[in-house]
Design a protein around this motif. Structure first.
Motif, mmCIF file in Angstrom:
data_model
loop_
_atom_site.group_PDB
_atom_site.id
_atom_site.type_symbol
_atom_site.label_atom_id
_atom_site.label_comp_id
_atom_site.label_asym_id
_atom_site.label_seq_id
_atom_site.Cartn_x
_atom_site.Cartn_y
_atom_site.Cartn_z
ATOM 1 N N THR A 143 0.760 -1.758 -0.212
ATOM 2 C CA THR A 143 0.332 -0.024 -0.153
ATOM 3 C C THR A 143 0.751 1.041 -0.428
ATOM 4 O OG1 THR A 143 -1.524 1.261 1.064
ATOM 5 C CG2 THR A 143 0.320 0.464 2.406
ATOM 6 N N GLU A 144 0.144 2.515 -0.215
ATOM 7 C CA GLU A 144 0.959 3.452 0.129
ATOM 8 C C GLU A 144 1.208 4.230 1.181
ATOM 9 O OE1 GLU A 144 2.627 5.311 -3.118
ATOM 10 O OE2 GLU A 144 1.728 2.739 -3.569
ATOM 11 N N TYR A 145 2.388 4.902 1.552
ATOM 12 C CA TYR A 145 2.721 4.880 3.359
ATOM 13 C C TYR A 145 1.132 6.681 3.211
ATOM 14 C CZ TYR A 145 4.615 7.640 6.870
ATOM 15 O OH TYR A 145 4.669 8.353 8.064
ATOM 16 N N LYS A 146 0.881 5.557 4.443
ATOM 17 C CA LYS A 146 -0.719 6.918 5.459
ATOM 18 C C LYS A 146 0.561 6.799 6.925
ATOM 19 C CE LYS A 146 -4.062 6.033 2.392
ATOM 20 N NZ LYS A 146 -4.376 5.082 1.945
ATOM 21 N N LYS A 147 0.449 8.726 7.032
ATOM 22 C CA LYS A 147 0.535 8.256 8.466
ATOM 23 C C LYS A 147 -0.232 7.644 9.828
ATOM 24 C CE LYS A 147 2.440 11.851 11.730
ATOM 25 N NZ LYS A 147 2.915 13.919 11.700
ATOM 26 N N ASN A 148 -1.666 7.584 9.196
ATOM 27 C CA ASN A 148 -2.493 7.190 9.777
ATOM 28 C C ASN A 148 -2.225 5.664 10.699
ATOM 29 O OD1 ASN A 148 -3.110 7.457 7.777
ATOM 30 N ND2 ASN A 148 -5.791 7.327 8.120
ATOM 31 N N VAL A 149 -1.746 4.716 9.310
ATOM 32 C CA VAL A 149 -1.549 3.874 9.800
ATOM 33 C C VAL A 149 -0.292 3.492 9.560
ATOM 34 C CG1 VAL A 149 -3.577 2.897 7.503
ATOM 35 C CG2 VAL A 149 -1.333 3.454 7.188
ATOM 36 N N LYS B 109 9.618 4.073 2.745
ATOM 37 C CA LYS B 109 10.026 3.439 3.089
ATOM 38 C C LYS B 109 10.806 3.708 4.486
ATOM 39 C CE LYS B 109 15.285 2.002 2.823
ATOM 40 N NZ LYS B 109 15.797 0.988 2.024
ATOM 41 N N VAL B 110 10.446 3.367 5.701
ATOM 42 C CA VAL B 110 10.422 4.296 7.090
ATOM 43 C C VAL B 110 11.517 3.395 8.256
ATOM 44 C CG1 VAL B 110 9.021 5.192 8.627
ATOM 45 C CG2 VAL B 110 8.025 5.697 6.876
ATOM 46 N N GLU B 111 12.320 3.745 8.831
ATOM 47 C CA GLU B 111 13.228 3.151 9.083
ATOM 48 C C GLU B 111 12.788 3.509 11.325
ATOM 49 O OE1 GLU B 111 17.322 2.564 7.897
ATOM 50 O OE2 GLU B 111 16.476 2.182 6.313
#
Length: 185
Positions: free
Chosen positions: A96-102, A135-137
């Protein structure tokens, strides 16, 4: 945070993400025995997931490894992990695409997988969640670990008592794979 006395049952790590979406989902899974409906989009996502795992494996990552934790009473297939420096990096893919709320749901699901890696292989130092566009680390901090354990404890409590919060965010109901059963309660 300490894990309470070992529970008599195990549950899949995926329930951590589901619990953060809606605490009723672990209830439906563990107590009612309901299964989430499988959509065509989910089937497509599984195929894309397999492709990404094959690429990671070629880069030296251990992929799709089933691990269990006696300590936490959880199990699951870790997307990818490997030793880097003085610890392990745990990798989770999201189709999915990045969404801050998920992101929070995905971070703590990855943290629960990190608990599995830590118990079976050694210290985890970093978590990575990769979306289609980002990509979030994050370091595997004590705070993240403690919060993941608290969620695991809450899910165990649901499984042991059969009780769950009645408070829900109705905005999430439209996309929920369990709404077919939830409306009946």
């Amino acid at each position: 945070m300490k894990m309470k006395k070992s529970s008599s049952f195990e549950f899949p790590v995926s329930l951590v993400k589901q619990y953060l979406y809606c605490p009723r989902i672990p209830y439906f899974t563990l107590i009612v025995g309901a299964k989430e409906r499988i959509t065509e989009l989910m089937k497509y996502g599984r195929e894309e997931h397999k492709k990404r795992l094959r690429k990671m494996e070629k880069k030296g990552w251990k992929t799709n490894v089933l691990l269990k934790s006696e300590k936490y009473g959880i199990y699951g297939y870790v997307d990818a992990f490997r030793k880097e420096g003085n610890g392990y990096v745990v990798y989770e893919f999201k189709n999915t695409e990045y969404k801050k709320n998920v992101f929070k749901m995905h971070l703590y699901q990855t943290a629960a997988y990190a608990l599995l890696v830590e118990e079976n292989f050694g210290r985890v130092i970093k978590l990575v969640v990769e979306y289609g566009d980002k990509k979030v680390e994050a370091p595997f901090t004590r705070g993240i670990k403690n919060y993941a354990v608290s969620i695991i404890n809450k899910i165990h409590r649901i499984g042991e008592t059969g009780l769950v919060s009645v408070k829900i965010d109705r905005r999430k109901c439209y996309n929920c794979g369990f709404r077919y059963i939830c409306r009946e309660i």
